[in-house]
Each structure stands twice: as structure tokens, then as C-alpha cells.
Motif scaffolding. Structure first.
Motif, mmCIF file in Angstrom:
data_model
loop_
_atom_site.group_PDB
_atom_site.id
_atom_site.type_symbol
_atom_site.label_atom_id
_atom_site.label_comp_id
_atom_site.label_asym_id
_atom_site.label_seq_id
_atom_site.Cartn_x
_atom_site.Cartn_y
_atom_site.Cartn_z
ATOM 1 N N SER A 51 -18.331 -7.551 -23.176
ATOM 2 C CA SER A 51 -18.069 -8.832 -22.720
ATOM 3 C C SER A 51 -18.920 -8.963 -21.224
ATOM 4 O O SER A 51 -18.734 -7.761 -20.357
ATOM 5 N N GLN A 52 -19.821 -10.124 -21.121
ATOM 6 C CA GLN A 52 -20.710 -10.182 -19.809
ATOM 7 C C GLN A 52 -20.466 -11.710 -19.009
ATOM 8 O O GLN A 52 -19.553 -12.137 -19.924
ATOM 9 N N GLU A 53 -20.512 -11.592 -17.964
ATOM 10 C CA GLU A 53 -20.740 -13.006 -17.320
ATOM 11 C C GLU A 53 -21.300 -13.720 -17.791
ATOM 12 O O GLU A 53 -22.498 -12.836 -18.659
ATOM 13 N N GLY A 54 -21.265 -15.029 -17.514
ATOM 14 C CA GLY A 54 -22.406 -15.908 -18.425
ATOM 15 C C GLY A 54 -21.989 -15.878 -20.257
ATOM 16 O O GLY A 54 -22.590 -16.994 -20.496
ATOM 17 N N TYR A 55 -20.472 -15.731 -20.340
ATOM 18 C CA TYR A 55 -20.755 -15.786 -21.969
ATOM 19 C C TYR A 55 -18.988 -15.643 -22.210
ATOM 20 O O TYR A 55 -19.002 -15.037 -21.216
ATOM 21 N N ALA A 56 -18.330 -16.272 -22.834
ATOM 22 C CA ALA A 56 -16.764 -16.924 -23.189
ATOM 23 C C ALA A 56 -16.149 -14.618 -23.437
ATOM 24 O O ALA A 56 -17.305 -13.935 -24.397
ATOM 25 N N SER A 57 -15.560 -14.884 -22.977
ATOM 26 C CA SER A 57 -14.845 -13.547 -23.285
ATOM 27 C C SER A 57 -13.883 -12.928 -22.969
ATOM 28 O O SER A 57 -13.216 -13.671 -21.853
ATOM 29 N N ALA A 58 -12.676 -13.240 -24.109
ATOM 30 C CA ALA A 58 -11.498 -12.973 -24.114
ATOM 31 C C ALA A 58 -11.058 -11.710 -22.888
ATOM 32 O O ALA A 58 -9.924 -11.680 -22.503
ATOM 33 N N TYR A 59 -11.627 -10.571 -22.974
ATOM 34 C CA TYR A 59 -11.749 -9.245 -22.374
ATOM 35 C C TYR A 59 -12.259 -9.863 -20.394
ATOM 36 O O TYR A 59 -10.541 -10.306 -20.128
ATOM 37 N N ARG A 60 -12.137 -10.490 -20.380
ATOM 38 C CA ARG A 60 -12.995 -11.255 -19.026
ATOM 39 C C ARG A 60 -11.594 -12.539 -18.519
ATOM 40 O O ARG A 60 -11.201 -12.433 -17.693
ATOM 41 N N LEU A 81 1.348 -3.792 -33.520
ATOM 42 C CA LEU A 81 0.993 -5.195 -32.905
ATOM 43 C C LEU A 81 1.348 -5.430 -31.580
ATOM 44 O O LEU A 81 1.010 -5.476 -30.606
ATOM 45 N N GLN A 82 2.420 -5.148 -31.473
ATOM 46 C CA GLN A 82 4.029 -4.814 -30.561
ATOM 47 C C GLN A 82 3.224 -4.469 -29.387
ATOM 48 O O GLN A 82 2.857 -4.392 -27.788
ATOM 49 N N VAL A 83 3.324 -3.114 -29.583
ATOM 50 C CA VAL A 83 3.474 -1.861 -28.421
ATOM 51 C C VAL A 83 1.831 -1.704 -28.365
ATOM 52 O O VAL A 83 1.703 -1.944 -26.926
ATOM 53 N N LEU A 84 0.666 -2.259 -28.973
ATOM 54 C CA LEU A 84 -0.726 -2.392 -28.514
ATOM 55 C C LEU A 84 -0.878 -3.389 -27.101
ATOM 56 O O LEU A 84 -1.423 -3.165 -25.972
ATOM 57 N N THR A 85 0.123 -4.576 -27.386
ATOM 58 C CA THR A 85 -0.316 -5.765 -26.967
ATOM 59 C C THR A 85 0.035 -5.498 -26.094
ATOM 60 O O THR A 85 0.416 -6.525 -24.547
ATOM 61 N N HIS A 86 1.324 -4.776 -25.650
ATOM 62 C CA HIS A 86 2.012 -4.965 -24.917
ATOM 63 C C HIS A 86 1.930 -3.598 -23.636
ATOM 64 O O HIS A 86 2.746 -3.589 -22.476
ATOM 65 N N VAL A 87 0.783 -2.534 -23.840
ATOM 66 C CA VAL A 87 1.143 -1.346 -23.591
ATOM 67 C C VAL A 87 -0.300 -1.634 -22.311
ATOM 68 O O VAL A 87 0.152 -0.521 -20.881
ATOM 69 N N GLY A 88 -1.144 -2.466 -22.147
ATOM 70 C CA GLY A 88 -2.268 -2.227 -21.006
ATOM 71 C C GLY A 88 -3.267 -1.734 -21.735
ATOM 72 O O GLY A 88 -3.323 -1.361 -22.976
ATOM 73 N N LEU A 89 -4.217 -2.083 -20.260
ATOM 74 C CA LEU A 89 -5.487 -0.730 -20.785
ATOM 75 C C LEU A 89 -5.197 0.314 -20.524
ATOM 76 O O LEU A 89 -4.401 0.619 -20.801
ATOM 77 N N PRO A 90 -6.563 0.355 -21.920
ATOM 78 C CA PRO A 90 -7.474 -0.054 -22.371
ATOM 79 C C PRO A 90 -7.232 -1.117 -23.893
ATOM 80 O O PRO A 90 -8.195 -1.610 -24.024
#
Length: 135
Positions: A51-60, A81-90
Motif C-alpha cells: 500500500s502506498q501513496e498515489g495508488y488506490a489502497s483499502a488499507y490506507r 471473519l467476524q473476529v478478524l474484522t473487529h480485532v483491529g491492526l494488524p
């Protein structure tokens, strides 16, 4: 202002994911629009990119982090899926698919966990006959 060149994930990261992904039945590796992805039949079950600036990025979009960051996307379902999407980073949830989870890959990455998540993603994407062959 000229657009910055794409940064590709390190060979070490790609090799680590590939060691799990390519051990799965009928799995293949290919260059993606950015980074590298692994698939079975016509479905992508893992994708490593930066993920980097200048390009589309869901992470950013989700985190606001502008520094180049190596991420893995994979598929998940059910309680995991529920756990991973609510636990936060990483972990984070891209908005473009209800079954895709993203994960930052860095010095703190648990590579055993990555192997398990990639394997589960493969099971999600593979035809049942192939998925049954995975322990």
C-alpha cells in the motif's frame, strides 16, 4: 507531478507466503496488478502487495497510514471473519468485499498464523473436492 513507481513486496515476504500457498492442491502464483497473488481455479485466495501513496489502497482508506506498508489480503468466513474484522491492526477490512480480510505484514508478523489464514482462505475458494485434501 509525476506518479511514483509502484513498490513491490520484498522477495522474502513473497517466498514466505508462497511456501504455504503453493503447497496446496492446484494452487498457482501469478503477478497481480500490483504485487503477487495465489489462486485456485479462477479464484484468488491470497494477495501480497504494498500500500502506498498515489495508488488506490483499502488499507490506507481504513487506517489513514500513508507510509508504504506491505499487506496480505485473503478470504475468510463465519466466526473467524467476524473476529478478524473487529480485532483491529494488524487486521483490517477492505470495503470492496464482504469476505476479504487484510493483514499488515511486518517485523511482528506471526508467520504460522499467516500460514493458517492462507490455508483457510484456500479452503474457502477451492472446489470442495480440493479443499477436502487439505489437512
Amino acid at each position: 507531478m509525476a506518479r511514483q513507481s509502484r513498490i513491490e513486496p520484498s522477495g522474502d515476504v513473497v517466498d514466505r507466503v508462497a511456501s504455504t500457498a503453493l503447497a496446496l492442491p492446484d494452487a498457482y502464483e501469478e503477478d497481480a496488478w500490483t504485487g503477487v497473488r495465489w489462486g485456485v481455479r479462477t479464484r484468488t485466495f491470497a494477495h501480497v502487495l504494498v500500500s502506498q501513496e498515489g495508488y488506490a489502497s483499502a488499507y490506507r482508506d481504513v487506517t489513514g497510514v500513508a507510509e508504504p506498508t506491505t499487506v496480505l489480503t485473503f478470504r475468510s468466513t463465519g466466526e473467524e471473519l467476524q473476529v478478524l474484522t473487529h480485532v483491529g491492526l494488524p487486521f483490517y477490512r477492505p470495503t470492496w468485499s464482504p469476505t476479504v480480510v487484510g493483514m499488515v505484514l511486518d517485523d511482528e508478523t506471526d508467520w504460522q498464523e499467516v500460514a493458517e489464514l492462507v490455508t483457510e482462505s484456500y479452503r474457502f475458494c477451492a472446489p470442495r473436492k480440493l479443499g477436502r485434501h487439505v489437512g
